[in-house]
Design a protein around this motif. Structure first.
Motif, PDB file in Angstrom:
ATOM      1  N   TRP A  16       0.834  -1.203   0.000  1.00 33.08           N
ATOM      2  CA  TRP A  16       0.000   0.000   0.000  1.00 33.08           C
ATOM      3  C   TRP A  16       0.874   1.261   0.000  1.00 33.08           C
ATOM      4  O   TRP A  16       1.982   1.263   0.492  1.00 33.08           O
ATOM      5  N   LYS A  54      -0.980   4.569   0.378  1.00 32.71           N
ATOM      6  CA  LYS A  54      -1.681   5.624   1.117  1.00 32.71           C
ATOM      7  C   LYS A  54      -2.935   5.075   1.777  1.00 32.71           C
ATOM      8  O   LYS A  54      -3.643   4.266   1.186  1.00 32.71           O
ATOM      9  N   THR A 106      -9.969   4.643   2.866  1.00 40.87           N
ATOM     10  CA  THR A 106      -9.561   4.240   1.523  1.00 40.87           C
ATOM     11  C   THR A 106      -8.090   3.855   1.574  1.00 40.87           C
ATOM     12  O   THR A 106      -7.247   4.659   1.969  1.00 40.87           O
ATOM     13  N   THR A 127      -5.020   2.763  -0.753  1.00 40.62           N
ATOM     14  CA  THR A 127      -4.552   2.761  -2.142  1.00 40.62           C
ATOM     15  C   THR A 127      -3.296   1.908  -2.225  1.00 40.62           C
ATOM     16  O   THR A 127      -2.352   2.098  -1.450  1.00 40.62           O
ATOM     17  N   ASN A 155      -2.351   1.384  -7.892  1.00 38.31           N
ATOM     18  CA  ASN A 155      -3.529   2.262  -7.921  1.00 38.31           C
ATOM     19  C   ASN A 155      -4.848   1.531  -7.721  1.00 38.31           C
ATOM     20  O   ASN A 155      -5.911   2.130  -7.894  1.00 38.31           O
ATOM     21  N   GLU A 156      -4.823   0.242  -7.397  1.00 39.10           N
ATOM     22  CA  GLU A 156      -6.056  -0.412  -6.962  1.00 39.10           C
ATOM     23  C   GLU A 156      -6.396   0.170  -5.598  1.00 39.10           C
ATOM     24  O   GLU A 156      -5.513   0.617  -4.857  1.00 39.10           O
ATOM     25  N   ARG A 157      -7.698   0.183  -5.281  1.00 40.22           N
ATOM     26  CA  ARG A 157      -8.135   0.809  -4.033  1.00 40.22           C
ATOM     27  C   ARG A 157      -9.193  -0.043  -3.351  1.00 40.22           C
ATOM     28  O   ARG A 157     -10.047  -0.631  -4.008  1.00 40.22           O
ATOM     29  N   HIS A 186     -11.621  -1.667  -5.873  1.00 39.61           N
ATOM     30  CA  HIS A 186     -11.585  -1.120  -7.227  1.00 39.61           C
ATOM     31  C   HIS A 186     -10.308  -1.591  -7.919  1.00 39.61           C
ATOM     32  O   HIS A 186      -9.201  -1.266  -7.477  1.00 39.61           O
ATOM     33  N   THR A 205      -7.625  -1.994 -11.254  1.00 35.69           N
ATOM     34  CA  THR A 205      -7.065  -1.042 -12.225  1.00 35.69           C
ATOM     35  C   THR A 205      -7.769  -1.104 -13.576  1.00 35.69           C
ATOM     36  O   THR A 205      -7.771  -0.125 -14.319  1.00 35.69           O
TER      37      THR A 205
END
Length: 136
Positions: A74, A76, A91, A93, A97-99, A116, A118
């Motif tokens: 991760w 963030k 959230t 991240t 960039n998958e979240r 979510h 990519t």
């Protein structure tokens, strides 16, 4: 309000109460990049904030069904903290960039959330102690 520089070169700039970080403050790494921007209580993250991970690993694919393998994947976390732990809504991240957007409990993905990918797909599901238990 005040600023403190630590032995490792990192800094805290923010509010204090009884010589402890409390209220709003920003902690930066020695290189000046932000480590944490948000609320504090008794020297730990507490309330809403953004936590950055400079040690993120950019290697293997991540399996959203088991967040116990998150490790340093991760970059963030933005959300709620209690006593220094990710706890409440947030959230997370990942390096690619998958979240994940949803509930956390003491640094673990726990409860309803949406992952979510990519490629634009998303998975609404429920997790228990970092493990996916059912797709919603």
């Amino acid at each position: 309000r005040g600023e403190l520089t630590f032995a490792d070169g990192s800094k805290y700039d923010g509010e204090w109460e009884k010589e402890r970080k409390s209220g709003y403050g920003i902690k930066t790494f020695a290189n000046g990049n932000i480590r944490y921007d948000g609320e504090w209580k008794d020297d730990v993250y507490h309330g809403n904030g953004i936590l950055m991970n400079e040690d993120a690993q950019f290697e293997s694919d991540f399996d959203y069904r088991d967040f116990s393998s998150t490790g340093s994947h991760w970059v963030k976390f933005e959300g709620e903290f209690i006593a220094g732990k990710m706890h409440g809504m947030g959230t997370l991240t990942l390096y690619n960039n998958e979240r994940y957007v949803g509930k956390f409990q003491f640094n673990k993905v726990h409860g309803p959330g949406v992952f979510h990918k990519t490629n634009g797909d998303s998975v609404s599901a429920e997790w228990d102690n970092n493990k996916l238990i059912r797709v919603l």
